[in-house]
Design an enzyme around this catalytic site. Structure first.
Site, PDB file in Angstrom:
ATOM      1  N   HIS A 124     -47.440 -14.302  39.409  1.00  0.00           N
ATOM      2  CA  HIS A 124     -46.949 -14.249  40.936  1.00  0.00           C
ATOM      3  C   HIS A 124     -46.189 -13.134  41.168  1.00  0.00           C
ATOM      4  CE1 HIS A 124     -49.197 -18.132  40.972  1.00  0.00           C
ATOM      5  NE2 HIS A 124     -49.368 -17.850  42.223  1.00  0.00           N
ATOM      6  N   LYS A 134     -41.787 -15.919  44.827  1.00  0.00           N
ATOM      7  CA  LYS A 134     -42.117 -17.519  44.739  1.00  0.00           C
ATOM      8  C   LYS A 134     -40.912 -18.075  44.250  1.00  0.00           C
ATOM      9  CE  LYS A 134     -45.971 -20.100  42.857  1.00  0.00           C
ATOM     10  NZ  LYS A 134     -46.125 -20.976  43.855  1.00  0.00           N
TER      11      LYS A 134
END
Ligand code: NAD
Length: 243
Positions: free
Chosen positions: A132, A136
């Protein structure tokens, strides 16, 4: 025409949903509501379906209000607990309306989880790499945890072969239900996951890549079309994908 309202319409996901709904030939966007707007029969303007992409702290109240105002609900907002699922089931029952809550609306991610579940019994090794963007805040992703759960169920407790005796820094990843999960945070990425399965002499790799918020729209539109035909609370987009 399905009349659709969006709550959280000024947010990143909400605005993308408004645009997607406007582009559907069988849908009409009848209300865009956000923080400070009341959610009632009048403001929902006859919406048959209300899509909720707000924030976890308010979602139970906004979804309840939409159900009580006579609209089915499609919910992408995260942060639901088993208790909240139970409570929203009661609200939906009392209102005589349906609610579909999907932790992940990306078709590729939902299918990856299903394919992983199907493959799990046939392989000795299974590992997950989730990748990701570096903004995040939680690791591993909810999708990785759900995928590990699906794999673990399919393996019925069979341990992953691994001769590692020394791993002081956790290089073999976190173990979720016995399945190693590795989290990568890399500038330039969005939301990606690989599931690796191995047997002597063969490998299966499942990979999902969600490049931007558009990736969620086909799933959200599908949910809007299907939610009226469900009963009470449904959790997960897979339930309306005929899998
Ligand atoms: P965001 O912060 O950009 O948008 C949230 C919006 O909700 C804001 O416009 C905010 O003003 C509004 N809001 C806050 N309180 C409200 C209230 N009481 N009534 C009405 N509106 C209110 O966030 P985002 O990136 O759009 O994400 C929204 C949610 O969706 C998050 O929980 C996120 O994790 C989740 N999400 C889920 C999926 C999925 O596939 N299920 C995908 C992406 C994001």
């Amino acid at each position: 025409m399905i009349k659709v309202a969006v709550v959280g319409a000024s947010g990143r996901m909400g605005a993308t949903v408004c645009e997607a709904v406007s582009q559907q030939e069988d849908m009409e966007l009848v209300a865009r509501l956000d923080s400070g707007d009341s959610i009632d029969e009048q403001s929902l303007a006859g919406a048959e379906v209300t899509v909720d992409f707000t924030v976890p702290a308010v979602a139970f109240d906004t979804v309840s209000a939409a159900l009580r105002a006579g609209s089915h609900s499609v919910v992408g907002t995260t942060g639901w607990t088993p208790e909240k699922y139970e409570q929203i089931t009661r609200v939906a029952e009392q209102a005589g309306k349906n609610v579909l809550i999907a932790p992940n609306f990306a078709l590729s991610a939902v299918l990856t989880m299903k394919f992983a579940e199907l493959a799990a019994p046939y392989f000795d090794s299974a590992e997950i790499i989730e990748m990701h963007h570096p903004n995040k805040v939680d690791a591993p992703s909810g999708t990785a945890i759900a995928t590990a759960g699906a794999i673990s169920a399919g393996r019925a407790g069979k341990p992953v072969p691994d001769a590692t005796e020394s791993d002081p820094e956790g290089a073999r990843g976190a173990k979720y239900e016995g399945v190693p999960v590795h989290a990568v945070r890399l500038r330039g990425l969005n939301a990606h996951q690989e599931v690796l399965f191995g047997n002597p002499g063969e490998q299966l790799v499942l990979r999902t890549d969600c490049f931007d918020r558009e990736s969620f729209m086909p799933g959200v539109m599908l949910a809007c079309r299907k939610v009226g035909g469900l009963a009470g609370l449904t959790i997960g987009l897979d339930k309306v994908m005929g899998l």
